[in-house]
Design an enzyme around this catalytic site. Structure first.
Site, PDB file in Angstrom:
ATOM      1  N   GLU A  56      -5.153  46.921  38.215  1.00 18.94           N
ATOM      2  CA  GLU A  56      -6.013  46.241  39.277  1.00 18.94           C
ATOM      3  C   GLU A  56      -5.788  46.848  40.720  1.00 18.94           C
ATOM      4  O   GLU A  56      -4.526  47.530  40.901  1.00 18.94           O
ATOM      5  CB  GLU A  56      -5.226  44.994  39.250  1.00 18.94           C
ATOM      6  CG  GLU A  56      -5.645  43.927  38.124  1.00 18.94           C
ATOM      7  CD  GLU A  56      -5.145  42.552  38.251  1.00 18.94           C
ATOM      8  OE1 GLU A  56      -4.694  42.300  39.363  1.00 18.94           O
ATOM      9  OE2 GLU A  56      -5.147  41.803  37.123  1.00 18.94           O
ATOM     10  N   ARG A  86      -2.380  37.487  32.818  1.00 18.19           N
ATOM     11  CA  ARG A  86      -1.881  38.739  33.023  1.00 18.19           C
ATOM     12  C   ARG A  86      -2.690  39.460  32.177  1.00 18.19           C
ATOM     13  O   ARG A  86      -2.641  39.204  30.919  1.00 18.19           O
ATOM     14  CB  ARG A  86      -0.244  39.075  33.104  1.00 18.19           C
ATOM     15  CG  ARG A  86       0.303  38.132  34.237  1.00 18.19           C
ATOM     16  CD  ARG A  86       0.157  38.885  35.598  1.00 18.19           C
ATOM     17  NE  ARG A  86       0.966  38.094  36.768  1.00 18.19           N
ATOM     18  CZ  ARG A  86       0.587  37.394  37.140  1.00 18.19           C
ATOM     19  NH1 ARG A  86      -0.747  36.548  37.062  1.00 18.19           N
ATOM     20  NH2 ARG A  86       1.197  36.982  38.421  1.00 18.19           N
ATOM     21  N   GLY A 124      -7.775  34.002  40.672  1.00 19.64           N
ATOM     22  CA  GLY A 124      -6.995  32.961  40.216  1.00 19.64           C
ATOM     23  C   GLY A 124      -6.187  32.196  41.330  1.00 19.64           C
ATOM     24  O   GLY A 124      -6.086  30.846  41.487  1.00 19.64           O
ATOM     25  N   HIS A 139      -9.574  39.132  39.892  1.00 19.32           N
ATOM     26  CA  HIS A 139      -8.248  38.181  39.954  1.00 19.32           C
ATOM     27  C   HIS A 139      -8.310  37.204  40.963  1.00 19.32           C
ATOM     28  O   HIS A 139      -7.434  37.482  42.007  1.00 19.32           O
ATOM     29  CB  HIS A 139      -7.046  39.397  40.189  1.00 19.32           C
ATOM     30  CG  HIS A 139      -5.793  38.818  39.860  1.00 19.32           C
ATOM     31  ND1 HIS A 139      -4.768  39.294  39.366  1.00 19.32           N
ATOM     32  CD2 HIS A 139      -5.212  37.370  39.700  1.00 19.32           C
ATOM     33  CE1 HIS A 139      -3.711  38.823  38.980  1.00 19.32           C
ATOM     34  NE2 HIS A 139      -4.032  37.435  39.564  1.00 19.32           N
TER      35      HIS A 139
END
Length: 316
Positions: A265, A236, A286, A284
């Site tokens: 974001e 994060r 992931g 992002h």
């Protein structure tokens, strides 16, 4: 049997949600939104018509102030098994069912290693150089014999540790509640945070964001790291003081950073971090794999069907 009038799927950045199942079989109109609305009034105006909403975890927050302005809402489905940006108590008070989906932890740990390798071997830079007609412009760093510092040795951190051992790396670990037993089981050495930062060649974060973990890495912590060390964050954004990191990178106080997560974001255009050359940045990604999206959107579709049948599943 429960009836739904209209369903919204939020934050489907790639526009792929409806490809992961037969949404048409629900017999209910489904609207997909690919953007994230941050203005509260505009968000309420968008969501008012819907009595079921599917969320991508921790994209559009659902605080009490929003929930109380959506009188039609009957069902909220979040991808994954929890969503800290949703006020579950407010949903319960209003009789709104809140469900989750299956998910997997492997994509984030896999991306972490992709970022580590990309950063130390300058893979993005060398790709650009080759395409521009330049050959072998830098000398990269290897992993064998180096020290990896893992901040947060939970499920993700333990997966990271196993791969590090395959690269013949020394593994250090720290978190507030880490025990010797957990560290040994992951073949890692438990140390205090200061020792981890001083000794590690690569520091990677794998913590849940909370008020206690916010700014786990700030100016003081960056000052403890080797000038040759790298920082990686796929957890994060607010775990790291972004201004302090940008300043450390700009001043060469650490060698580089790889980031998949940010304070805001999507990352705003012109963000300071994007101008720094000693970084590898991804949007992002992931959790973004076809396999995980099958869990997420297939699970959301299952949750919608189950609620309509009067038998909700994975209620949070």
């Amino acid at each position: 049997m429960n009836k739904l009038g209209r369903i919204a799927v939020l934050d489907d950045y790639q526009g792929v949600a409806l490809s992961f199942g037969d949404w048409g079989a629900l017999g209910v109109p489904v609207d997909v939104f690919r953007d994230t609305i941050k203005d509260p009034e505009a968000l309420v105006a968008r969501l008012l018509p819907y009595d079921a909403i599917v969320l991508m975890r921790e994209r559009t927050p659902f605080p009490r102030s929003l929930i109380e302005r959506l009188p039609n809402l009957k069902l909220l489905v979040t991808t994954a098994g929890r969503n800290n940006s949703v006020d579950a108590a407010a949903l319960k008070e209003r009789g709104i069912t809140f469900c989750g989906t299956p998910g997997t932890t492997s994509p984030t740990s896999e991306l972490t290693w992709g970022l580590i390798l990309a950063l130390l071997r300058d893979i993005p830079g060398q790709d650009r150089a080759l395409r521009e007609g330049r050959w072998q412009t830098v000398v990269g760093q290897g992993l064998e014999g180096r020290t990896l510092g893992i901040i947060g040795l939970g499920k993700q951190g333990q997966r990271i540790a196993r791969v590090a051992r395959a690269f013949d790396m020394r593994v250090l670990a720290w978190s507030t509640n880490l025990t010797e037993e957990t560290a040994r089981a992951a073949d890692a050495t438990r140390v205090d945070k200061e020792a981890l930062l001083r000794e590690s060649d690569v520091v990677t974060l794998h913590l849940v964001l909370s008020e206690r973990s916010r700014n786990t890495i700030g100016a003081a912590e960056l000052g403890l790291m080797k000038r040759s060390a790298y920082l990686v964050n796929t957890s994060r954004g607010p775990l790291v003081d972004s201004a302090a990191l940008a300043e450390a990178l700009r001043a060469g106080r650490i060698a580089g950073a790889a980031l998949d997560v940010y304070d805001e974001e999507p990352l705003p255009a012109g963000a300071d971090i994007a101008s720094l050359p000693n970084t590898v940045l991804t949007p992002h990604l992931g959790y973004v794999t076809r396999q995980n999206y099958q869990h997420f959107y297939g699970g959301a579709l299952e949750a919608l069907r189950a609620w309509m049948a009067g038998q909700p599943v994975r209620v949070i």
